[in-house]
Design an enzyme around this catalytic site. Structure first.
Site, PDB file in Angstrom:
ATOM      1  N   PRO A  10      -1.079   0.562  -2.445  1.00  0.00           N
ATOM      2  CA  PRO A  10      -0.528   1.908  -2.299  1.00  0.00           C
ATOM      3  C   PRO A  10       0.884   1.930  -1.726  1.00  0.00           C
ATOM      4  O   PRO A  10       1.242   1.137  -0.858  1.00  0.00           O
ATOM      5  CB  PRO A  10      -1.510   2.601  -1.348  1.00  0.00           C
ATOM      6  N   ASN A  11       1.632   2.854  -2.271  1.00  0.00           N
ATOM      7  CA  ASN A  11       2.999   3.190  -1.852  1.00  0.00           C
ATOM      8  C   ASN A  11       4.044   2.152  -2.238  1.00  0.00           C
ATOM      9  O   ASN A  11       5.231   2.378  -2.029  1.00  0.00           O
ATOM     10  CB  ASN A  11       3.066   3.488  -0.344  1.00  0.00           C
ATOM     11  N   ARG A  18      11.444   4.029  -0.024  1.00  0.00           N
ATOM     12  CA  ARG A  18      10.700   4.319   1.209  1.00  0.00           C
ATOM     13  C   ARG A  18      11.128   3.365   2.319  1.00  0.00           C
ATOM     14  O   ARG A  18      11.048   2.157   2.169  1.00  0.00           O
ATOM     15  CB  ARG A  18       9.203   4.153   0.946  1.00  0.00           C
ATOM     16  N   TYR A  23      11.679  -2.146   4.362  1.00  0.00           N
ATOM     17  CA  TYR A  23      11.245  -2.759   3.112  1.00  0.00           C
ATOM     18  C   TYR A  23      12.384  -3.135   2.171  1.00  0.00           C
ATOM     19  O   TYR A  23      12.149  -3.709   1.116  1.00  0.00           O
ATOM     20  CB  TYR A  23      10.268  -1.819   2.388  1.00  0.00           C
ATOM     21  N   ASN A  75       0.086  -7.961  -2.693  1.00  0.00           N
ATOM     22  CA  ASN A  75       0.538  -7.165  -1.559  1.00  0.00           C
ATOM     23  C   ASN A  75      -0.363  -5.935  -1.523  1.00  0.00           C
ATOM     24  O   ASN A  75      -0.138  -4.980  -2.265  1.00  0.00           O
ATOM     25  CB  ASN A  75       2.005  -6.760  -1.698  1.00  0.00           C
ATOM     26  N   ALA A  78      -1.326  -0.763   2.542  1.00  0.00           N
ATOM     27  CA  ALA A  78      -2.187  -0.241   3.604  1.00  0.00           C
ATOM     28  C   ALA A  78      -3.648  -0.659   3.450  1.00  0.00           C
ATOM     29  O   ALA A  78      -4.391  -0.668   4.432  1.00  0.00           O
ATOM     30  CB  ALA A  78      -2.087   1.279   3.649  1.00  0.00           C
ATOM     31  N   GLU A  99      -1.587 -13.671  -0.097  1.00  0.00           N
ATOM     32  CA  GLU A  99      -1.323 -12.340   0.459  1.00  0.00           C
ATOM     33  C   GLU A  99       0.154 -12.266   0.852  1.00  0.00           C
ATOM     34  O   GLU A  99       0.659 -13.142   1.545  1.00  0.00           O
ATOM     35  CB  GLU A  99      -2.217 -12.128   1.686  1.00  0.00           C
ATOM     36  N   HIS A 101       3.333  -9.739   2.352  1.00  0.00           N
ATOM     37  CA  HIS A 101       3.787  -8.512   3.010  1.00  0.00           C
ATOM     38  C   HIS A 101       5.293  -8.596   3.172  1.00  0.00           C
ATOM     39  O   HIS A 101       5.812  -9.622   3.623  1.00  0.00           O
ATOM     40  CB  HIS A 101       3.128  -8.340   4.380  1.00  0.00           C
ATOM     41  N   ARG A 108       4.333  -5.239  14.043  1.00  0.00           N
ATOM     42  CA  ARG A 108       4.317  -3.786  13.883  1.00  0.00           C
ATOM     43  C   ARG A 108       3.202  -3.171  14.717  1.00  0.00           C
ATOM     44  O   ARG A 108       2.686  -3.785  15.637  1.00  0.00           O
ATOM     45  CB  ARG A 108       4.206  -3.456  12.397  1.00  0.00           C
TER      46      ARG A 108
END
Length: 146
Positions: A10-11, A18, A23, A75, A78, A99, A101, A108
Site C-alpha cells: 500500500p501507498n 509522498r 522516500y 516491499n 504498511a 524484504e 524498505h 522510525r
C-alpha cells in the site's frame, strides 16, 4: 533464465510524491523500469505488481509458484507491521523472498520497527532508498538466476 517478481504494498503507488524527504523523488514506475533493464541485461524475466489491497498481494504470491517465480522482491509497505496473511502466503509457497524498505524502519516509530515477514525472508534491505530494490534484484539473480 529465471522469473523474478517485484511486489509493492500500500501507498507505494505514491512513491516520488509522498513524503519525498523520507522516500525520495523517484517514482515506482522509474524503479520498475530500472529493475527491468537490469533483469533484461542479465537474461531474466521480471514482473511487477503494486496493490493497496492485501488480498490481491496474497493471490499473486499464490500464483507465483505456478508461474515458476524463483525469488520475490517485496516491499510490503504498511502490511509489514500488520499482515499475518501475507506472511502465511509467503511461507506457504516457500518461494524465497527479499524484504525491501526504502526508509530505515528500525529508526522510525515504534510500531514500524516490527516486521511480521523479516524472520522468514532470506534477507532484509532497509534504509538504502530505492537502491535497495536494485541490491535485492542483484542478489536474487546471483542466488536464484540459474
Amino acid at each position: 533464465m529465471a522469473n523474478f517478481l517485484v511486489l509493492n504494498g500500500p501507498n507505494l503507488n505514491l512513491l516520488g510524491e509522498r513524503e519525498p524527504e523520507l522516500y525520495g523523488e523517484t517514482s515506482l514506475d522509474q524503479v520498475v523500469e530500472n529493475l527491468s533493464k537490469i533483469s533484461d541485461k542479465s537474461g531474466h524475466e521480471l514482473s511487477d505488481f503494486q496493490s493497496n489491497a492485501e488480498h490481491e498481494l496474497v493471490d499473486l504470491i499464490h500464483k507465483a509458484k505456478d508461474n515458476n517465480v524463483k525469488c520475490i522482491i517485496f516491499n510490503p509497505g504498511a502490511f509489514t507491521h500488520s499482515s499475518i496473511a501475507l506472511r502465511d502466503a509467503l511461507a506457504g509457497t516457500e518461494i524465497p523472498f527479499i524484504e525491501v524498505h526504502i526508509s530505515n524502519i528500525y529508526s522510525r516509530e515504534d510500531f514500524r520497527q516490527k516486521s511480521f515477514l523479516s524472520e522468514i525472508a532470506v534477507g532484509v534491505i532497509s534504509g538504502l532508498g530505492v537502491e535497495g530494490y536494485e541490491l535485492a534484484l542483484k542478489v536474487a539473480i546471483s542466488r536464484y538466476g540459474n
